[in-house]
Design an enzyme around this catalytic site. Structure first.
Site, mmCIF file in Angstrom:
data_model
loop_
_atom_site.group_PDB
_atom_site.id
_atom_site.type_symbol
_atom_site.label_atom_id
_atom_site.label_comp_id
_atom_site.label_asym_id
_atom_site.label_seq_id
_atom_site.Cartn_x
_atom_site.Cartn_y
_atom_site.Cartn_z
ATOM 1 N N ASP A 51 6.575 1.127 3.490
ATOM 2 C CA ASP A 51 5.669 0.074 3.019
ATOM 3 C C ASP A 51 5.285 0.272 1.551
ATOM 4 O O ASP A 51 5.379 -0.634 0.742
ATOM 5 C CB ASP A 51 4.406 -0.021 3.912
ATOM 6 C CG ASP A 51 3.696 1.320 4.122
ATOM 7 O OD1 ASP A 51 4.132 2.359 3.564
ATOM 8 O OD2 ASP A 51 2.695 1.334 4.860
ATOM 9 N N ASP A 61 3.079 5.933 -2.923
ATOM 10 C CA ASP A 61 1.832 6.200 -3.626
ATOM 11 C C ASP A 61 2.017 7.530 -4.369
ATOM 12 O O ASP A 61 2.630 7.574 -5.426
ATOM 13 C CB ASP A 61 0.726 6.230 -2.563
ATOM 14 C CG ASP A 61 -0.671 6.328 -3.108
ATOM 15 O OD1 ASP A 61 -0.984 5.624 -4.066
ATOM 16 O OD2 ASP A 61 -1.467 7.117 -2.556
ATOM 17 N N LYS A 93 3.223 2.174 -6.351
ATOM 18 C CA LYS A 93 2.057 2.405 -7.228
ATOM 19 C C LYS A 93 2.426 3.543 -8.174
ATOM 20 O O LYS A 93 2.025 4.689 -7.961
ATOM 21 C CB LYS A 93 0.870 2.894 -6.392
ATOM 22 C CG LYS A 93 0.024 1.847 -5.725
ATOM 23 C CD LYS A 93 -1.210 2.561 -5.137
ATOM 24 C CE LYS A 93 -1.830 1.799 -4.016
ATOM 25 N NZ LYS A 93 -2.818 2.604 -3.262
ATOM 26 N N PHE A 144 -6.498 -0.008 -3.474
ATOM 27 C CA PHE A 144 -6.124 0.157 -2.072
ATOM 28 C C PHE A 144 -5.861 -1.208 -1.450
ATOM 29 O O PHE A 144 -6.735 -2.063 -1.422
ATOM 30 C CB PHE A 144 -7.197 0.924 -1.290
ATOM 31 C CG PHE A 144 -6.661 1.444 0.011
ATOM 32 C CD1 PHE A 144 -5.923 2.614 0.054
ATOM 33 C CD2 PHE A 144 -6.852 0.728 1.180
ATOM 34 C CE1 PHE A 144 -5.379 3.075 1.243
ATOM 35 C CE2 PHE A 144 -6.311 1.184 2.383
ATOM 36 C CZ PHE A 144 -5.575 2.359 2.411
ATOM 37 N N ASP A 196 -2.380 -0.813 6.406
ATOM 38 C CA ASP A 196 -3.658 -0.741 7.102
ATOM 39 C C ASP A 196 -4.722 -0.011 6.297
ATOM 40 O O ASP A 196 -4.428 0.739 5.367
ATOM 41 C CB ASP A 196 -3.488 0.027 8.416
ATOM 42 C CG ASP A 196 -3.308 1.536 8.172
ATOM 43 O OD1 ASP A 196 -2.392 1.900 7.407
ATOM 44 O OD2 ASP A 196 -4.087 2.330 8.728
HETATM 45 P P1 IMP Z 1 2.245 8.945 -0.310
HETATM 46 O O1 IMP Z 1 2.757 10.106 0.443
HETATM 47 O O2 IMP Z 1 1.015 9.290 -1.101
HETATM 48 O O3 IMP Z 1 3.294 8.263 -1.179
HETATM 49 O O4 IMP Z 1 1.686 7.944 0.746
HETATM 50 C C1 IMP Z 1 2.402 6.928 1.266
HETATM 51 C C2 IMP Z 1 1.661 6.378 2.473
HETATM 52 O O5 IMP Z 1 0.255 6.258 2.214
HETATM 53 C C3 IMP Z 1 2.115 4.984 2.776
HETATM 54 O O6 IMP Z 1 3.177 4.981 3.688
HETATM 55 C C4 IMP Z 1 0.882 4.336 3.356
HETATM 56 O O7 IMP Z 1 0.814 4.581 4.736
HETATM 57 C C5 IMP Z 1 -0.263 5.055 2.705
HETATM 58 N N1 IMP Z 1 -0.843 4.286 1.566
HETATM 59 C C6 IMP Z 1 -0.786 4.579 0.261
HETATM 60 N N2 IMP Z 1 -1.416 3.669 -0.484
HETATM 61 C C7 IMP Z 1 -1.872 2.744 0.381
HETATM 62 C C8 IMP Z 1 -2.601 1.509 0.222
HETATM 63 O O8 IMP Z 1 -2.960 1.050 -0.879
HETATM 64 N N3 IMP Z 1 -2.872 0.838 1.372
HETATM 65 C C9 IMP Z 1 -2.501 1.274 2.595
HETATM 66 N N4 IMP Z 1 -1.818 2.400 2.797
HETATM 67 C C10 IMP Z 1 -1.504 3.139 1.692
HETATM 68 MG MG MG Z 2 2.969 4.381 5.828
#
Ligand code: IMP
Ligand code: MG
Length: 187
Positions: free
Chosen positions: A105, A108, A136, A158, A165
């Site tokens: 999805d 981040d 992002k 966010f 979610d």
């Molecule tokens: P990462 O490991 O920090 O890249 O996190 C990725 C996961 O964090 C995604 O698969 C989402 O489940 C969650 N996530 C990161 N940012 C958001 C957001 O803005 N809204 C909802 N879920 C997010």
């Molecule tokens: Mg996710």
């Protein structure tokens, strides 16, 4: 879904409309169809956030693809990553020698996907690419993580809806919106 009531009241604003999303998903499907001509890729849906995007994307790809599902967790119910990644549900099928496209999805920090792509390559995938609906880039902690396909770069806010979610809620919003900080600050 009525945009003046219910879940929509918890948004600061709509960031991406369902029409904008559909257009980009269509373009991404066409790009994957071109890039994987003559191949049978395995599309891996990262549950649960990518489920809505995945359902739309696979129907825009004109190839004999197969599907698999994986659930991982790095978040708990907070809005910042914990850095801890757990496999909650593994793939059903072997990916040895397969062309794998991981469908996520949002990227981040990149911690979740960098962990996951390492595991999947160790299992002998022939190739592995990442298709993310949202990126992002301002929040990346793993700069070497390559996001091969993404539909939208978004600012550091966010967001919820279209599968994404907050505390397991808002996934069924058809559009993507910026969640009002009052929702998570009151917790
Ligand atoms: P990462 O490991 O920090 O890249 O996190 C990725 C996961 O964090 C995604 O698969 C989402 O489940 C969650 N996530 C990161 N940012 C958001 C957001 O803005 N809204 C909802 N879920 C997010
Ligand atoms: Mg996710």
């Amino acid at each position: 879904m009525n945009q003046d009531t219910g879940l929509y009241c918890d948004l600061d604003r709509i960031l991406l409309t369902r029409e904008q999303i559909a257009e980009k998903v269509h373009e991404l499907g066409a790009a994957i169809t071109r890039d994987y001509e003559g191949k049978k890729p395995v599309l891996v849906c990262i549950l649960k956030g990518a489920s809505v995007f995945f359902a739309d994307l696979i129907r825009e790809i004109e190839l004999p693809l197969t599907l698999d599902f994986m659930a991982i967790s790095s978040y708990g119910s907070a809005t910042k990553t914990s850095g801890v990644v757990r496999i909650l549900k593994d793939l059903d099928n072997d990916i040895l020698g397969k062309d794998v496209i991981v469908v996520e999805d949002i990227v981040d920090s990149g911690i979740t996907l960098s962990y996951l792509t390492k595991i999947l390559m160790q299992r002998g995938a022939k190739s592995l690419k990442i298709a993310a609906l949202l990126d992002k880039p301002a929040r990346r902690k793993i700069p070497e993580l390559k996001v091969d396909y993404s539909c939208f770069n978004i600012p550091d806010a966010f967001v919820v809806g279209y599968g994404l979610d907050y505390d397991q809620t808002y996934r069924n919003l058809p559009d993507i919106g910026i969640l009002s900080p009052r929702i998570y600050e009151q917790k």
